[in-house]
Design an enzyme around this catalytic site. Structure first.
Site, mmCIF file in Angstrom:
data_model
loop_
_atom_site.group_PDB
_atom_site.id
_atom_site.type_symbol
_atom_site.label_atom_id
_atom_site.label_comp_id
_atom_site.label_asym_id
_atom_site.label_seq_id
_atom_site.Cartn_x
_atom_site.Cartn_y
_atom_site.Cartn_z
ATOM 1 N N LYS A 45 0.842 -1.231 -0.023
ATOM 2 C CA LYS A 45 -0.060 -0.236 -0.073
ATOM 3 C C LYS A 45 0.856 1.242 0.213
ATOM 4 O O LYS A 45 0.685 2.165 -0.452
ATOM 5 C CB LYS A 45 -1.007 -0.076 1.202
ATOM 6 C CG LYS A 45 -2.151 -0.907 1.100
ATOM 7 C CD LYS A 45 -3.138 -0.705 1.962
ATOM 8 C CE LYS A 45 -4.370 -1.383 1.569
ATOM 9 N NZ LYS A 45 -5.536 -1.356 2.537
ATOM 10 N N LYS A 95 -4.492 -10.723 -6.820
ATOM 11 C CA LYS A 95 -5.783 -10.835 -5.757
ATOM 12 C C LYS A 95 -6.964 -9.845 -6.230
ATOM 13 O O LYS A 95 -6.449 -8.666 -6.837
ATOM 14 C CB LYS A 95 -5.287 -10.552 -4.413
ATOM 15 C CG LYS A 95 -6.466 -10.143 -3.213
ATOM 16 C CD LYS A 95 -5.784 -9.788 -1.931
ATOM 17 C CE LYS A 95 -5.880 -8.172 -1.824
ATOM 18 N NZ LYS A 95 -5.702 -7.720 -0.606
ATOM 19 N N LYS A 135 -10.017 -3.916 -4.430
ATOM 20 C CA LYS A 135 -10.858 -2.702 -4.471
ATOM 21 C C LYS A 135 -9.915 -1.609 -5.188
ATOM 22 O O LYS A 135 -10.523 -0.662 -5.791
ATOM 23 C CB LYS A 135 -11.046 -2.046 -3.138
ATOM 24 C CG LYS A 135 -12.229 -2.858 -2.401
ATOM 25 C CD LYS A 135 -12.139 -2.229 -0.901
ATOM 26 C CE LYS A 135 -12.826 -3.141 0.008
ATOM 27 N NZ LYS A 135 -13.119 -2.792 1.458
#
Ligand code: TYM
Length: 350
Positions: free
Chosen positions: A119, A211, A214
């Site tokens: 992230k 994966k 979002k």
């Protein structure tokens, strides 16, 4: 290890649209646990703000997403009367215990967290301190209820290991005080991750090695819970596959990530195993399998999306569920936090 009252805790972030991975990997699995355990399901809004507002859309969008995740919990079949549904920021004990967890966790432990690396990306210096210490807030979420079981998708496994490490270190560092305060050998249970079944890792529809997420820029990579039937059908039709027919046995899925993912999604939606799916579709073409998958997905997700929309149209009802849940959550968390203060050696109001 001492016997602890069994309790389930899990959380979902209100950031961006909920997708099939969130549903099959987590929310759908929360539902049957209600029969066996006392369950606490939390919309983790304080985790959402570890990324900049431009990512989660700003204050109005955050409110909308908190209500939408709550609606997904309810639409999936979570009973907010028998169990607890609330948003994290309403129970300040999460933040209070997170500070203690920050002082227990070691920098070396946090440095190993892969989610932070993903992230934060290349510009680590510019990531928030909150993003770095995200896992200690997650540990506090679980420990403040002394939860024993945590259903999550596989991507959260490392964070749960850190939660167990924090619990263990607290139990060791304060062993004498824990005993002196009357809690026996251990104050925090080592929560067990519940990561099972065909849906623990749902992958992108565009790339079976990534994966479903979002944050993927392509909306075609995921099925959102609020997608309508046509959109679901279109995304499944466009989903990447390979030129071979489906194998007849599970081991034939090895090295075929897209086929493996679609078979896993079918299995999870139907509540059967991959082997069962391949018994039915093995040897056949993807076109036939995809048509069946579209019917199944529309059948399962259509009513869920419609119920979510109905619920978010009544924000007053959602807000009442959240504040009632927060009251009942706090009634569990407050005495735990008081005990932690006593064990740690803080002087508190009697
Ligand atoms: P979050 O909001 O990213 O995701 C919510 C849940 O969905 C699961 N999930 C998936 N499962 C299978 N395949 C996928 N592609 C997929 N994508 C997401 C996640 O594993 C998760 O179970 N840190 C957590 C939220 C959290 C939490 C907690 C969870 C905060 N505190 C305490 C458990 C206990 C997170 O970011 O989930």
């Amino acid at each position: 290890m001492a016997a602890f009252k069994e309790r389930v805790f899990s959380g979902v972030q209100p950031t961006g649209n909920l997708h099939l991975g969130n549903y099959l990997g987590a929310i759908a699995r929360f539902v049957p646990l209600q029969e066996k355990y006392d369950c606490i399901y939390c919309v983790v809004d304080m985790h959402a703000i570890t990324m900049p507002p431009s990512v989660w859309g700003g204050p109005q969008e955050l409110k909308r997403q908190i209500r939408e995740v709550t609606a997904a919990f309810l639409a999936a079949g979570i009973d907010p009367k028998r169990h607890i549904v609330f948003n994290q920021s309403q129970v300040s004990e999460h933040a209070e215990l997170a500070w203690i967890c920050n002082c227990i966790a070691r920098i070396g432990w946090l440095n190993r967290m892969t989610q932070f690396k993903e992230k934060a990306g290349k510009d680590r210096e510019n990531a928030s301190v909150g993003l770095y210490s995200y896992p200690t807030l997650m540990a506090a979420d679980i420990l403040v209820y002394r939860a024993t079981h945590v259903p999550v998708g596989e991507d959260q496994k490392q964070h749960l290991e850190l939660t167990r490490d924090v619990a263990q270190k607290f139990n060791n560092d304060f062993a004498e005080s824990i005993a002196a305060c009357g809690f026996g050998e251990a104050f925090f249970p080592l929560a067990e991750p519940l990561i099972q079944g065909p849906a623990m890792r749902i992958m992108s529809l565009r790339d079976g090695t990534k994966k479903m997420s979002k944050s993927d820029p392509s909306d075609n990579s995921r099925i959102n819970l609020t997608d309508d039937a046509d959109t679901i059908a279109q995304k499944i039709r466009k989903a990447k596959t390979d030129p071979e027919p489906l194998p007849s046995e599970e081991k034939g899925l090895e090295g075929r990530p897209e086929a493996d993912n679609l078979v896993g999604i079918f299995a999870a939606l139907k509540g059967v195993s991959r082997t069962d799916v391949l018994r039915e579709f093995g040897g056949g073409q993807f076109s036939v399998f995809k048509a069946a998958l579209i019917d199944l997905a529309v059948d399962r997700l259509g009513p869920l999306g419609a119920e979510m929309k109905r619920l978010v149209d009544d924000p007053a009802h959602i807000d009442a569920v959240l504040s009632d849940g927060a009251d009942r959550a706090r009634a569990i968390a407050r005495p735990v936090m008081d005990a932690v203060k006593d064990i740690t050696g803080f002087v508190r109001r009697g």
